[in-house]
Write a protein that holds these residues in place. Structure first.
Motif, PDB file in Angstrom:
ATOM      1  N   LYS A 261       0.849  -1.206   0.000  1.00 19.35           N
ATOM      2  CA  LYS A 261       0.000   0.000   0.000  1.00 19.35           C
ATOM      3  C   LYS A 261       0.880   1.250   0.000  1.00 19.35           C
ATOM      4  O   LYS A 261       0.622   2.214  -0.713  1.00 19.35           O
ATOM      5  CB  LYS A 261      -0.880   0.007   1.253  1.00 19.35           C
ATOM      6  CG  LYS A 261      -2.037  -0.965   1.168  1.00 19.35           C
ATOM      7  CD  LYS A 261      -2.926  -0.783   2.361  1.00 19.35           C
ATOM      8  CE  LYS A 261      -4.160  -1.644   2.279  1.00 19.35           C
ATOM      9  NZ  LYS A 261      -4.805  -1.787   3.572  1.00 19.35           N
TER      10      LYS A 261
ATOM     11  N   LYS B 142       1.341   4.227  -3.058  1.00 20.45           N
ATOM     12  CA  LYS B 142       1.211   5.680  -2.834  1.00 20.45           C
ATOM     13  C   LYS B 142       2.486   6.407  -3.238  1.00 20.45           C
ATOM     14  O   LYS B 142       2.431   7.500  -3.793  1.00 20.45           O
ATOM     15  CB  LYS B 142       0.901   5.940  -1.359  1.00 20.45           C
ATOM     16  CG  LYS B 142      -0.514   5.541  -0.980  1.00 20.45           C
ATOM     17  CD  LYS B 142      -0.832   5.945   0.420  1.00 20.45           C
ATOM     18  CE  LYS B 142      -2.296   5.676   0.734  1.00 20.45           C
ATOM     19  NZ  LYS B 142      -2.625   6.010   2.118  1.00 20.45           N
TER      20      LYS B 142
ATOM     21  N   ASN C  12       2.545   6.822  -6.874  1.00 23.52           N
ATOM     22  CA  ASN C  12       1.525   7.800  -7.255  1.00 23.52           C
ATOM     23  C   ASN C  12       1.984   9.236  -6.961  1.00 23.52           C
ATOM     24  O   ASN C  12       1.796  10.150  -7.766  1.00 23.52           O
ATOM     25  CB  ASN C  12       0.263   7.460  -6.449  1.00 23.52           C
ATOM     26  CG  ASN C  12      -0.981   7.908  -7.154  1.00 23.52           C
ATOM     27  OD1 ASN C  12      -1.085   9.075  -7.471  1.00 23.52           O
ATOM     28  ND2 ASN C  12      -1.887   6.994  -7.407  1.00 23.52           N
TER      29      ASN C  12
ATOM     30  N   GLY D 143       0.950   2.265  -9.060  1.00 26.82           N
ATOM     31  CA  GLY D 143       0.670   3.590  -8.494  1.00 26.82           C
ATOM     32  C   GLY D 143       1.248   4.689  -9.367  1.00 26.82           C
ATOM     33  O   GLY D 143       0.622   5.730  -9.584  1.00 26.82           O
TER      34      GLY D 143
ATOM     35  N   PRO E 101       1.052   9.993   3.545  1.00 30.20           N
ATOM     36  CA  PRO E 101       0.629  10.158   2.147  1.00 30.20           C
ATOM     37  C   PRO E 101      -0.852   9.828   1.957  1.00 30.20           C
ATOM     38  O   PRO E 101      -1.212   8.689   1.677  1.00 30.20           O
ATOM     39  CB  PRO E 101       1.518   9.164   1.396  1.00 30.20           C
ATOM     40  CG  PRO E 101       1.855   8.114   2.401  1.00 30.20           C
ATOM     41  CD  PRO E 101       1.793   8.743   3.747  1.00 30.20           C
ATOM     42  N   SER E 102      -1.674  10.850   2.130  1.00 30.53           N
ATOM     43  CA  SER E 102      -3.112  10.613   1.979  1.00 30.53           C
ATOM     44  C   SER E 102      -3.827  11.933   1.732  1.00 30.53           C
ATOM     45  O   SER E 102      -3.367  12.988   2.164  1.00 30.53           O
ATOM     46  CB  SER E 102      -3.629   9.978   3.275  1.00 30.53           C
ATOM     47  OG  SER E 102      -5.013   9.817   3.194  1.00 30.53           O
TER      48      SER E 102
ATOM     49  N   LEU F 240      -4.400  11.782  -3.416  1.00 34.59           N
ATOM     50  CA  LEU F 240      -4.194  10.351  -3.133  1.00 34.59           C
ATOM     51  C   LEU F 240      -5.477   9.703  -2.637  1.00 34.59           C
ATOM     52  O   LEU F 240      -6.273  10.343  -1.984  1.00 34.59           O
ATOM     53  CB  LEU F 240      -3.086  10.171  -2.080  1.00 34.59           C
ATOM     54  CG  LEU F 240      -1.672  10.535  -2.535  1.00 34.59           C
ATOM     55  CD1 LEU F 240      -0.705  10.512  -1.366  1.00 34.59           C
ATOM     56  CD2 LEU F 240      -1.179   9.594  -3.624  1.00 34.59           C
TER      57      LEU F 240
END
Ligand SMILES: NC(=O)c1ccc[n+]([C@@H]2O[C@H](COP(=O)([O-])OP(=O)(O)OC[C@H]3O[C@@H](n4cnc5c(N)ncnc54)[C@H](O)[C@@H]3O)[C@@H](O)[C@H]2O)c1
Ligand SMILES: O=C(O)CC[C@@H](O)C(=O)O
Length: 524
Positions: free
Chosen positions: A327, A331, A334, A370, A448-449, A524
């Protein structure tokens, strides 16, 4: 609600887990009869009758998984499935015993003329001299391909007092010794075997393996069997060797084209055939249908399946260990893709610390997926990421090294573009989560979100204040802010997160601040 198309006939008992599942609707009809609703299905279950072509897959944009209730996947265009990001699974061992038993039944039938004698008796004949057979005992059986089925045949042959010779380029000496079979070259097998049976997949290498070149090397009076895939034994090449009596008999469960129509081989008395019945037992059909039904449910439930033929195969235990890292890696890929707006040639990923001990190939694919997601129109995932990257001329590599990062685990992704190189470091902290801890040699620490902006600027008094004031004037609340610099007055970066995304006009206003070099929005 998931919709599942079962396009070939399958054991109803085996499909029970799917039929009973609450969030699933199962439609049992041929794909060719479901044209209007093909776009609605999330899973496709087939045996060997449905040809799963690129064209069919393209008509099924919701498709996530194709399940083959059996072993051979030659009726599925695997490259097309991979290209469309669709996982393909099979049921590799549910019909092994049935197929081995069928092959054995064919072998004894062939050597004892049982099918021909049966027809004769039913025609009111009692001809005991016409059907004198050959004993299996003491003969040499050549098995081409010692996989699951080949192995079961070897065991049964040994019980009949048969010597077993095996040709399988992937068979280790240890495994051959364990099963007490003799490893041979193809030529040795051809020259020494009284009976030859093939149990490989049909591939470029195995197509026509027993054909015009190899048949002259076989013993006069040889018996041949193909219960694997039509074409491994070249059907046309058999004809002259049957006509001149070199071959004593042939047993075929599979054909190059199924069903065979007016096939010249079927005119020979010493050729016996069944209509692809190897896996046709109640037990095998229950096993394969139950296996794919269970795996499809697991997959749709977001769990890992271990029978994928176009994804790295991971056990549940391994999958659980790598999950936080894949996961994080997705990210990271991305983030870079959104920060670095230029053509990319090469991606490398370095694993340090505990993550380096894990199955990292899946994590790498996840990072590439990503990275590609913001750049390609098609659906990219771990299945097709490697292929899409290669199609776009992007090379990728991974390295697992000793830990020099200072973190318990660390992933570093470096991307070489036409003009620049971008590097990002991430770590996963148990019970705390994923963190990005470095960007282009700047130490930083952010989650990272959500909605982020990444600003490159010169380290001068007032830049941060001006960014804050403009955002305040536009009533944008900064949720978190991280800054980093290498040395006073030099290059610096900011990473800010927000509760909502910023519009283009506001980004332009921010980019006009003196001393801001570049600004990128990251979603994200
Ligand atoms: N008749 C049926 O109904 C029926 C049922 C099940 C399986 N099959 C077919 O039987 C075949 C074997 O199935 P399996 O489950 O044993 O597969 P498997 O993958 O377990 O075994 C295949 C073996 O072939 C070997 N092999 C690959 N390339 C080779 C080559 N060039 N030369 C020699 N050996 C090679 C592999 O090393 C492997 O050991 C497949 O073609 C499968 O589709 C037919
Ligand atoms: O579906 C069938 O009956 C054939 C299956 C068999 O050929 C296989 O490869 O598993």
């Amino acid at each position: 609600m998931y919709r599942i198309l079962v396009s070939d006939s399958m054991s109803a008992d085996g499909l029970q887990p799917l039929l009973a599942a609450e969030n699933v609707e199962v439609v049992q009809k041929k794909a060719s009869e479901a044209a209007e609703e093909l776009h609605t299905f999330h899973a496709l279950l087939v045996r060997s009758a449905t040809k799963v072509t690129d064209e069919l897959i393209a008509k099924m944009p919701s498709l996530k998984i194709i399940a083959r209730a059996g072993v051979g996947i030659d009726n599925i265009d695997l490259d097309a499935a991979t290209k469309h990001g669709v996982v393909v699974i099979n049921a590799p061992d549910g019909n092994t015993i049935s197929t081995a038993e069928h092959t054995f039944a064919m072998m004894t039938s062939l050597l004892r003329h049982i099918p021909q004698a049966n027809v004769s008796v039913k025609s009111n004949e009692w001809n005991r001299t016409a059907f004198v057979g050959t004993e299996l005992y003491g003969k040499t059986l050549g098995i081409v391909g010692l996989g699951r089925i080949g192995t079961e045949i070897a065991k049964r042959a040994q019980a009949f007092g048969v010597n077993v010779l095996v040709f399988d380029p992937f068979l280790t000496r240890d495994r051959a010794a364990k099963i007490s079979v003799k490893n041979a070259s193809l030529d040795e097998l051809l020259e020494q075997a009284d009976i030859i049976t093939v149990h490989t997949p049909l591939t470029k290498e195995t197509k026509g393996l027993i054909g015009a070149k190899s048949l002259p090397k076989t013993k006069k009076g040889v018996y041949l069997l193909n219960c694997a895939r039509g074409g491994i034994i070249d059907e046309e090449a058999l004809i002259p060797f049957l006509e001149n009596g070199h071959i004593a008999g042939v047993a075929l469960d599979v054909f190059e084209t199924e069903p065979p129509v007016d096939h010249p081989l079927l005119a020979f008395d010493n050729v016996i055939a069944t209509p692809h019945l190897g896996a046709s037992t109640k037990e095998a059909q229950l096993n394969v249908a139950a296996q794919v039904a269970q795996d499809v449910l697991h997959f749709l439930d977001g769990k890992m399946v271990t029978t994928s033929v176009n994804l790295p195969t991971l056990t549940k235990e391994v999958f659980e260990k790598i999950q936080p890292f894949y996961k994080l890696a997705k990210k990271m890929g991305n983030v870079i893709s959104q920060c670095m707006k230029e053509p990319v040639n090469d991606i490398s990923i370095k694993y340090e610390g505990s993550v380096a001990e894990l199955e990292t190939s899946f994590i790498t694919k996840s990072m590439i997926a990503g990275f590609l997601t913001p750049r390609v129109a098609s659906n990219v995932n771990e299945v097709n990421a490697g292929m899409i990257a290669k199609e776009r001329g992007i090379s990728f590599s991974e390295k697992n090294t000793s830990n020099q990062s200072g973190y318990e685990n660390c992933i570093t992704v470096t991307i070489h573009g036409d003009q620049t190189t971008f590097e990002i470091k991430g770590t996963h902290i148990p019970h705390y989560g994923e963190r990005i801890v470095g960007i282009n040699s700047f130490n930083i620490d952010f989650y990272p979100s959500g909605h982020l902006i990444y600003i490159q600027h010169t380290d001068k008094p007032g830049v941060i204040g001006r960014v804050g004031r403009i955002l305040g004037d536009h009533e944008v609340n900064i949720a978190t802010m991280q800054v980093g610099r290498k040395n006073a007055g030099g290059e610096a970066i900011m990473m800010l997160s927000f509760d909502r995304s910023l519009d283009d006009a506001l980004l332009t206003t921010l980019s006009e601040i003196d001393d801001i070099v570049s600004i990128r929005a990251i979603e994200l």
